[in-house]
Write a protein that holds these residues in place. Sequence first.
Motif: not given
Length: 248
Positions: A48-77
């Motif tokens: 589970t990953f929190d996306a509080c504010m600010g930017k996105v960490d593409h090191r993590i996001l790109d790895m999850l997509v490329t390696e097809k790893i499921a994750a629950t993302i908690f996002v703020t407005a």
Amino acid sequence: MVRSTSLLLLVFSLAVPASGAIAPGHRLLEPSLRLAKKSVDAPEVALTFDACMGKVDHRILDMLVTEKIAATIFVTARWLKRNPDAFAVMKAHPDLFEIEDHGANHVPAVEMPISIYGIRAAGSPEAVAAEVAGGADAIIRSGSARPTWFRGATAKYSAQSMVQIEAMGFRVAGFSINGDGGATLGARETQRRFAAARDGDVIIAHINQPDRKAGEGVVAGVRDLKKRGYRFVLLRDQPEQMGKLATK
């Protein structure tokens, strides 16, 4: 992706806030969440990953997509408004990413007028409701399904606010391993914490701090778990009846 047959076991432990005065007899709850397995042939964890504010960490996001790893993302407005491109990537992979509620403005969902880790809490039941509903509404407006889980800023609550959040139709998402210490840890310690995960753990980390070393450790830690044969499951796949609040 193999769907989990796991059940959820929710246990809530008491924790004193890092800062802010609290009336005598009032303490904050920090929910702890684990997966209680039935009978599957591989160990499982929930990322589970929190996306509080600010930017996105593409090191993590790109790895999850490329390696097809499921994750629950908690996002703020706030995060959604600033990162539409990253959110579009998540929406393009509904099999990998579950989008859940982290609030409207990243304030602790506590009705008491206190500060937690230096962040001023909502301060009233009405403000708690606005924080929870505001985050959910932003997710829906962005084209995702209505969230069913909520995790507030600091992941601490009062007993009253937890009951209120559940009454609004959300399950409160705790965790069993703090993977990156709020994105404050170095890469090596973050990787070590991920390596300590065992079957059934729910790991929390952050996906909004691209300039911090913790993200490097998250990537290494997730890959370590994958090499060890772990399955990565989503909170949405857990039976709804097991999401009721419980305390001890």
